[in-house]
Every structure is written in structure tokens, then in C-alpha cells.
Design an enzyme around this catalytic site. Structure first.
Site, PDB file in Angstrom:
ATOM      1  N   ALA A 101       0.806  -1.222   0.000  1.00 51.19           N
ATOM      2  CA  ALA A 101       0.000   0.000   0.000  1.00 51.19           C
ATOM      3  C   ALA A 101       0.840   1.273   0.000  1.00 51.19           C
ATOM      4  CB  ALA A 101      -0.928   0.003   1.216  1.00 51.19           C
ATOM      5  N   LYS A 102       2.079   1.160   0.472  1.00 58.74           N
ATOM      6  CA  LYS A 102       3.014   2.297   0.515  1.00 58.74           C
ATOM      7  C   LYS A 102       2.378   3.511   1.187  1.00 58.74           C
ATOM      8  CE  LYS A 102       5.494   0.635  -3.558  1.00 58.74           C
ATOM      9  NZ  LYS A 102       4.614  -0.513  -3.883  1.00 58.74           N
ATOM     10  N   ARG A 103       1.764   3.273   2.337  1.00 60.79           N
ATOM     11  CA  ARG A 103       1.142   4.349   3.088  1.00 60.79           C
ATOM     12  C   ARG A 103       2.191   5.114   3.905  1.00 60.79           C
ATOM     13  NH1 ARG A 103      -2.596   2.925  -0.130  1.00 60.79           N
ATOM     14  NH2 ARG A 103      -4.754   2.741   0.553  1.00 60.79           N
TER      15      ARG A 103
END
Length: 272
Positions: A95-97
Site C-alpha cells: 500500500a506504501k502508506r
């Protein structure tokens, strides 16, 4: 799943393969488009055909977000299916949040509590307070972007900040955070020559390594410089496996591709 449990699964299966579920409606076999839930149907077929050769699955969240509510439903069904049918498999939300603390806390709740992922990829650019909410989940892993596989990685990640490259600064700083034993790091297979230096900083943490296969990274090089006595690697392959064919026997062909990678990994594990 703890790091020790993940290592046990790797040694049991003789595989450290992670299959990326980057499910794109424009690329899956066209006959699946008539299904009620084509994304889940595709994922289920891939999982059933590859589960014996891998230890993890990594849905790329953007591919599910792009199709709206139906995408989220398919994602949730996929994770529920994995939990029900293959509970020993590790799950990664790609998700690369990463945002200010209260926002990151909501991201962590969404992916760890609601969806039940074992781990999530996080961009550390906003610093410690943007990552801490994920690390508060002590039974989960937070996977920080360190040195990615894309060409643009050289725009910022290898720039010197003081006497060190930025990616080294990220790794060195984060290893002193709370629950840092639950940190993993993304290091691209196309950057294998950097792995020896990275292992000097974090000799034990798991590395999630994309870029083997379609992006041209070498499994042998990654293992040479990145493998630890406890393995310490998850090698991701997405397109090379899931889109190996768009025919009616796509899942069978995907399984064969995964098996071939598992065989290579078993050979590397013999060197431990």
C-alpha cells in the site's frame, strides 16, 4: 505471523517466494470478465495453483483501489480466502502508506484490523511519527521503502545527506525505533550490489525484494549479498508468474513458473 514463524515456513517449503497479486482487468484472461467477481476468480485460481511453491502473497493495493468498491470487496475476499484455506501463508499489503500520526493510525487499523494483513509497505519520508502507529501493532510487520527497484530510485534515495546516502540514513535511523524487530525493508533486486552494505546495517531484518523476473533482477545475486543464516529474504514476483499466460490454463502455467522459482530457491537454501 512472527519472523521466526516465517523462517520456519521458508525452510519447510524450501521457498522464500512471494507472489504479487497485481490483478489488472486489462490483463487477466478475457473469459473471466463474465464472472461475477473476475478479480477474485483470478486471484483464487492463482493462489490455488501456486500456494505450495510460495510463502507469501502481496496484493498491490492500487490495482484494487482503481476499480472502486468492487476492488475493495475482491481484496477482502482474497485475504479471507487465504486465511481460511491457507492460514500458514504470509500476507503483505503493498500500500506504501505513510502520513501524519492520526492518519497513519487509521491506515494501520484498516489493513491490520479490518483486512487482517500480516504486514504493510510504508513510505518513511515523513519520519518516525508517521511510522509509529504501524509499529504499535506488535504482532504485525511494517515494511519500509529503503532502496526501490525503479530507475527513479536514484533521484533521491542514493543522494548523500551528510556523509551517508539517504537510503542508509532511513535504515540506520529506523532500526532504533520502538519494536524495530518488526521492521522489514524493501530493497529492489535491481540494486543487488547495494545489499552487502545494507546487511552491515541490518544483519537480521527481513528484506522484501521486488524486481526479480520482469524487471531483470538476479535471484543469485540477491541471495549472495542479502541472505542471512535465517534466510531473511522474501523475493517477490508478480507479472512473471500471474501473467505468464492469458489462456484458459493460465493458472497451471503460473503454477509451473512458481515451481521453477521455488526450485531455484531450494538450491540457494542448500548453501546456508
Amino acid at each position: 505471523m512472527t519472523s521466526q514463524e516465517l523462517t520456519e515456513q521458508i525452510l519447510k517449503k524450501q521457498s522464500f517466494l512471494c507472489v504479487g497479486l497485481d490483478t489488472d482487468l486489462d490483463k487477466i484472461p478475457t473469459y473471466l470478465l463474465s464472472e461475477k467477481d473476475p478479480v477474485f476468480s483470478f486471484n483464487k485460481a492463482i493462489i490455488d495453483a501456486t500456494h505450495q511453491y510460495c510463502v507469501a502473497y502481496k496484493p498491490n493495493i492500487a490495482f484494487y483501489e482503481a476499480i472502486g468498491v468492487d476492488g475493495w470487496k475482491a481484496l477482502k475476499k482474497t485475504i479471507e480466502y487465504l486465511h481460511a484455506e491457507y492460514p500458514d501463508l504470509y500476507t503483505i499489503a503493498d500500500a506504501k502508506r505513510g502520513d501524519i500520526g492520526n492518519t497513519s493510525r487509521m491506515y494501520a487499523k484498516a489493513f491490520f484490523e479490518d483486512l487482517g494483513f500480516d504486514s504493510i509497505t510504508v513510505a518513511p519520508y515523513m519520519g518516525k511519527d508517521s511510522v509509529e502507529p504501524f509499529l504499535e501493532f506488535t504482532n504485525k510487520h511494517t515494511i519500509l521503502l529503503a532502496l526501490t527497484s525503479n530507475e527513479g530510485a536514484f533521484d533521491f534515495q542514493t543522494l548523500k545527506t551528510g556523509d551517508k546516502e539517504l537510503y542508509k540514513k532511513v535504515i540506520e535511523t529506523s532500526k532504533n525505533w520502538q519494536n524495530s524487530e518488526n521492521l522489514m525493508y524493501v530493497v529492489g533486486a535491481t540494486k543487488a550490489e547495494y545489499l552487502a552494505e545494507i546487511r552491515k546495517i541490518i544483519p537480521e531484518n527481513f528484506l522484501l525484494v521486488p524486481g526479480v523476473g520482469a524487471q531483470g533482477g538476479s535471484l543469485e545475486e540477491v541471495c549472495k549479498y542479502g541472505m542471512t543464516k535465517n534466510v531473511g529474504l522474501l523475493i517477490n514476483s508478480s507479472r512473471k508468474i500471474i501473467y505468464a499466460s492469458d489462456s484458459s490454463n493460465f493458472a497451471e502455467i503460473a503454477g509451473a513458473k512458481a515451481e521453477a522459482m521455488q526450485n531455484q530457491m531450494a538450491s540457494e537454501l542448500e548453501k546456508l
